[in-house]
Scaffold this active site. Structure first.
Site, mmCIF file in Angstrom:
data_model
loop_
_atom_site.group_PDB
_atom_site.id
_atom_site.type_symbol
_atom_site.label_atom_id
_atom_site.label_comp_id
_atom_site.label_asym_id
_atom_site.label_seq_id
_atom_site.Cartn_x
_atom_site.Cartn_y
_atom_site.Cartn_z
ATOM 1 N N GLY A 131 0.824 -1.198 0.000
ATOM 2 C CA GLY A 131 0.000 0.000 0.000
ATOM 3 C C GLY A 131 0.855 1.243 0.000
ATOM 4 C CD GLN A 132 2.424 5.762 -3.204
ATOM 5 O OE1 GLN A 132 2.812 4.898 -3.980
ATOM 6 N NE2 GLN A 132 2.453 7.046 -3.488
ATOM 7 C CB THR A 136 -0.616 10.691 3.581
ATOM 8 O OG1 THR A 136 -1.960 10.294 3.312
ATOM 9 C CG2 THR A 136 -0.444 12.156 3.367
ATOM 10 C CG ASP A 146 -7.648 8.210 8.666
ATOM 11 O OD1 ASP A 146 -8.757 8.448 8.147
ATOM 12 O OD2 ASP A 146 -6.603 8.085 7.999
HETATM 13 N N1 LIG Z 1 0.555 -4.763 8.550
HETATM 14 C C1 LIG Z 1 0.076 -4.722 7.308
HETATM 15 N N2 LIG Z 1 -0.197 -5.842 6.641
HETATM 16 C C2 LIG Z 1 -0.686 -5.799 5.372
HETATM 17 N N3 LIG Z 1 -0.948 -4.647 4.695
HETATM 18 C C3 LIG Z 1 -0.701 -3.495 5.318
HETATM 19 C C4 LIG Z 1 -0.176 -3.453 6.654
HETATM 20 N N4 LIG Z 1 -0.032 -2.165 7.022
HETATM 21 C C5 LIG Z 1 -0.463 -1.426 5.968
HETATM 22 N N5 LIG Z 1 -0.861 -2.200 4.937
HETATM 23 C C6 LIG Z 1 -1.378 -1.755 3.632
HETATM 24 O O1 LIG Z 1 -0.794 -0.501 3.321
HETATM 25 C C7 LIG Z 1 -1.805 0.508 3.172
HETATM 26 C C8 LIG Z 1 -1.272 1.833 3.698
HETATM 27 O O2 LIG Z 1 -0.958 1.678 5.075
HETATM 28 P P1 LIG Z 1 -1.149 2.883 6.102
HETATM 29 O O3 LIG Z 1 -2.614 3.270 6.090
HETATM 30 O O4 LIG Z 1 -0.569 2.514 7.405
HETATM 31 O O5 LIG Z 1 -0.265 3.997 5.388
HETATM 32 P P2 LIG Z 1 -0.462 5.541 5.393
HETATM 33 O O6 LIG Z 1 0.673 6.110 4.656
HETATM 34 O O7 LIG Z 1 -0.641 5.998 6.788
HETATM 35 O O8 LIG Z 1 -1.812 5.682 4.588
HETATM 36 P P3 LIG Z 1 -2.905 6.836 4.688
HETATM 37 O O9 LIG Z 1 -2.531 7.865 3.688
HETATM 38 O O10 LIG Z 1 -4.209 6.137 4.334
HETATM 39 O O11 LIG Z 1 -2.904 7.354 6.086
HETATM 40 C C9 LIG Z 1 -3.023 -0.036 3.910
HETATM 41 O O12 LIG Z 1 -4.253 0.447 3.403
HETATM 42 C C10 LIG Z 1 -2.884 -1.538 3.704
HETATM 43 O O13 LIG Z 1 -3.450 -1.911 2.464
#
Ligand SMILES: Nc1ncnc2c1ncn2[C@@H]1O[C@H](COP(=O)(O)OP(=O)(O)OP(=O)(O)O)[C@@H](O)[C@H]1O
Length: 733
Positions: A316-317, A319, A436
């Site tokens: 995932g990607q 912010t 969130d």
């Molecule tokens: N422990 C994990 N196991 C599997 N997939 C994960 C895990 N942690 C995160 N992901 C994947 O990565 C994505 C992004 O993770 P996360 O929401 O922590 O990142 P972020 O940069 O904070 O995103 P946002 O912009 O939504 O806040 C998640 O939606 C999920 O699909």
């Protein structure tokens, strides 16, 4: 770990059919231990009582601070408010609303017009923004020498140096990202940094937690395990995953880590005895950073001290950075998720907040029994903070997108609801507000599922993308266990609260109205998620305040309470607290100052309606009062007769449904099959679900049901026999 649990000895209480109030019997006296089914230990009761008492006091303090506006000299009002007025404006400029801080190309060509996507459209499920990253390589004049892992950012904090003096954008990659979180960055840092010493906050008492027995883990299936009178006993296998890293009580010595900032929970993991089967020799560290400070994903890339992690997939990607599926060469089991934070100062700062939160969670729940992401380690690599966590499956959002029928069976909705609310109850007890919660941030632990073929007619009605993704099948999970992730925006209740939080679709009214917010905002978000699980699409597919407010009123079936509107106006007039900078122009101006009512549809000075037809359609046609709206969705599964009116007591509702059923059976005896499924228990299940939602969608955050009370709600005493239960029965030996 899995265990067969034979249920049948204990009957769950039935809903109070004689209750004649419209709000339902939440005065249930099952007590604070409701989420620990069957648990009678008085010691635990005491702990839980203390925990709930603490939550109440947090809540009261916070809400008093933010809402008791008539007492401007209230000693509980946060002292920083005077200078916050200035800071808030700055903050709001930067964090005002979603898309501004995103540095990727937003391609709006493909069914992605969120504001235009109405639920009446066939492709409504494709409410997605596509983010396209182009493979461009260039040298930047702003390159900073960066061999050091602590390469600095420039003053704007926007550029970070990659290890070789070239910035590279991520290789072409499509990522669906329907909702964009608000990065809560610089001001959070400003306001708490004086307190922050890099160690967990001592004010948070660590509550000694009692390890649950298998029986108490029944919450994982909600009431799936329970039967109503008249239903047969259901035999279930409940697979509860403890953290794969929890190999207590193996003690190991941490390896020397020169650049390690923090190593958390290493004692819970087993060292690999004789190296990895995955050789790192063929993999080279090619770790690159793009101009936005994002790690550039490349399969088989190696990073970490001694080439410890091998990149296997981009999960995932967001912010804050990229999340990678990696092989960890040092420990077993060796697949982990690593969140590689952007190499930008303010994101690095934000990651420290995430760390503190994750560490508090880990300290209080090392086995992950409260469904929160478990942090295992954290280190700094080439200016990227890397958070190593357990690896889980896809998000429920991704699962829904790939499913021929996006909505979940009722039994699974209840199981997920229970885990979510229980988890948030745990977080709130620790003084943590997630802020969130959304389907993207709820991961499925185990994606194994059964597939049911859908009728050709249904398949043809699916959007092309969904048809391809689902292969014309409905997927039903075998075990609806979930984990909450993304604590990047979570905060402790006593810390600075930015004026705008949450992803738009899941944002509570007190945030939109600039009233200040606290724990109840999480409850609102959960309610939005639960509705999404029933209807299969976002309840609030909106992108601006006026339409959002109009939709909230429509869904709740009532205007905003005047005392809340009054508080908003008072707060704004006296410049109190912490308001979004666009509050006047996008919210306040739409309220009539005399009647305190929302002026929607919008009119110009001449009195002509200026709200667009599309917007009118979205608010008036595509959504409805929640009970009516959910009834419509349920009709797809239970036939036309299921309509629930939350203003009528359950008995009255049922007698109306029953007469419709009788009439239908008499007139069209051949269509009995469609209505057979609708029995009183099924109706009651959905009636009390809607009742719980109504309390979670209370406009006034001080009156909104708390996580603790939600766990005591009547709905959790009811079960439903549906495909979700059948999945257990069919798949568990
Ligand atoms: N422990 C994990 N196991 C599997 N997939 C994960 C895990 N942690 C995160 N992901 C994947 O990565 C994505 C992004 O993770 P996360 O929401 O922590 O990142 P972020 O940069 O904070 O995103 P946002 O912009 O939504 O806040 C998640 O939606 C999920 O699909």
């Amino acid at each position: 770990m899995s265990q067969n649990i034979q249920i049948g000895t204990r009957k769950r209480s039935r809903a109070n059919m004689n209750n004649s109030t419209t709000t339902g019997p939440t005065g249930n006296t099952s007590g604070s231990k409701a989420f620990l089914d069957n648990f009678e230990d008085t010691r635990t009761n005491k702990l839980l009582d203390e925990m709930f008492a603490r939550q109440n006091s947090f809540l009261t303090d916070n809400l008093r601070n933010s809402l008791d506006l008539n007492q401007t000299d209230n000693p509980l009002r946060p002292r920083q408010h005077q200078h916050q007025l200035f800071l808030d404006n700055e903050n709001a400029i930067e964090l005002d609303d979603e898309p501004r801080t995103i540095n990727t190309t937003i391609n709006n060509n493909n069914n992605n017009n969120n504001s235009g996507s109405s639920r009446v459209d066939e492709d409504a499920d494709d409410d997605i923004i596509f983010i396209k990253e182009q493979p461009i390589q260039f040298s930047s004049p702003l390159i900073l020498p960066s061999s050091s892992s602590n390469a600095n950012t420039n003053t704007s904090g926007a550029i970070s140096a990659a290890s070789n003096n070239t910035y590279i954008t991520t290789p072409k990659k499509f990522k669906k990202q329907r909702t964009i979180s608000l990065p809560q960055l610089p001001l959070s840092k400003l306001s708490y940094q004086s307190n922050y010493s890099g160690v967990p906050d001592q004010n948070i008492a660590i509550v000694p937690r009692v390890t649950q027995t298998e029986n108490e883990l029944l919450h994982l299936t909600g009431s799936c395990a329970k039967t109503l009178e008249g239903n047969k006993a259901v035999s279930l296998t409940i697979a509860h995953s403890t953290s794969p890293f929890y190999n207590s009580p193996v003690q190991v010595t941490s390896p020397p880590q020169p650049t390690l900032k923090r190593q958390i929970g290493s004692s819970l993991r087993k060292f690999k005895s004789n190296g990895s089967s995955e050789s790192t020799s063929s993999n080279k560290s090619n770790f690159k950073t793009d101009k936005d400070g994002h790690y550039v994903y490349q399969e088989n890339d190696v990073f970490g001290s001694g080439g410890r992690f091998i990149v296997k997939d981009l999960l995932g990607q967001g912010t804050f950075g990229k999340v990678l599926k990696c092989i960890d060469n040092k420990y077993e089991p060796n697949y982990v998720a690593v969140k590689v934070i952007r190499a930008v100062d303010r994101y690095r700062e934000a990651a420290k907040t995430e760390l503190r939160i994750l560490q508090t969670i880990l300290n209080n729940d090392p086995q992950g029994q409260f469904q929160c992401l478990l942090l295992r380690e954290c280190f700094d690599y080439k200016n990227h903070i890397c958070l190593v966590t357990d690896l889980y499956g896809r998000s429920i959002y991704d699962f829904m997108c790939s499913n021929g029928v996006a909505r979940f069976p009722g039994s699974h909705i209840q199981a997920i609801a229970r885990q979510l609310i229980r988890s948030v109850c745990f977080l709130h007890d620790l003084g943590i507000i997630h802020t969130d919660l959304k389907p993207e941030n709820i991961l499925i632990c185990d994606e194994t599922h059964i597939s049911q073929n859908l009728p050709t007619k249904t398949v043809q009605s699916l959007s092309k993308r969904r048809r391809e993704a689902s292969k014309g099948k409905r997927k039903i999970l075998k075990n609806p266990e979930i984990k909450i992730i993304d604590f990047g925006s979570a905060i402790f209740h006593y810390e600075y609260h930015p004026p705008v939080i949450s992803t738009r679709h899941y944002r509570a009214p007190e945030i939109v109205l600039g009233l200040g917010w606290s724990f109840p905002c999480d409850i609102w978000s959960i309610a939005c998620v639960l509705v999404e699980l029933v209807i299969g699409e976002s309840l609030y597919p909106i992108h601006e305040n006026l339409e959002h407010m109009a939709m909230m009123q429509r869904i709740n079936g009532t205007p905003f309470p005047t005392d809340i509107v009054d508080k908003m106006l008072y707060k704004s007039k006296h410049k109190l607290g912490n308001s979004p900078s666009d509050l006047n122009s996008t919210v306040i101006k739409h309220f009539d100052k005399k009647t305190l009512s929302l002026q929607w549809p919008e009119k110009n000075k001449r009195g002509d309606t200026i709200t667009t037809e599309k917007s009118m359609k979205r608010v008036l046609q595509s959504c409805d009062r929640l009970d009516i709206y959910i009834s419509k969705a349920l009709k797809l599964d239970y036939g036309d007769c299921l309509s629930i009116n939350w203003n009528l007591p359950p008995e009255k509702n049922w007698s109306l449904i029953n007469s419709k059923l009788l009439w239908k059976r008499q007139i069209h005896s051949s269509s009995a099959a469609a209505t057979d499924e609708l029995d009183k228990e099924t109706f009651l299940f959905w009636y009390w679900f809607i009742d719980l939602l109504r309390k979670m969608f209370e406009f006034d955050p001080t009156k909104r049901i708390t996580a603790k009370d939600a766990l005591d709600h009547e709905w959790f005493n009811l079960g439903i026999l549906d495909d979700g239960i059948a999945t257990y029965n069919n798949t568990q030996g």
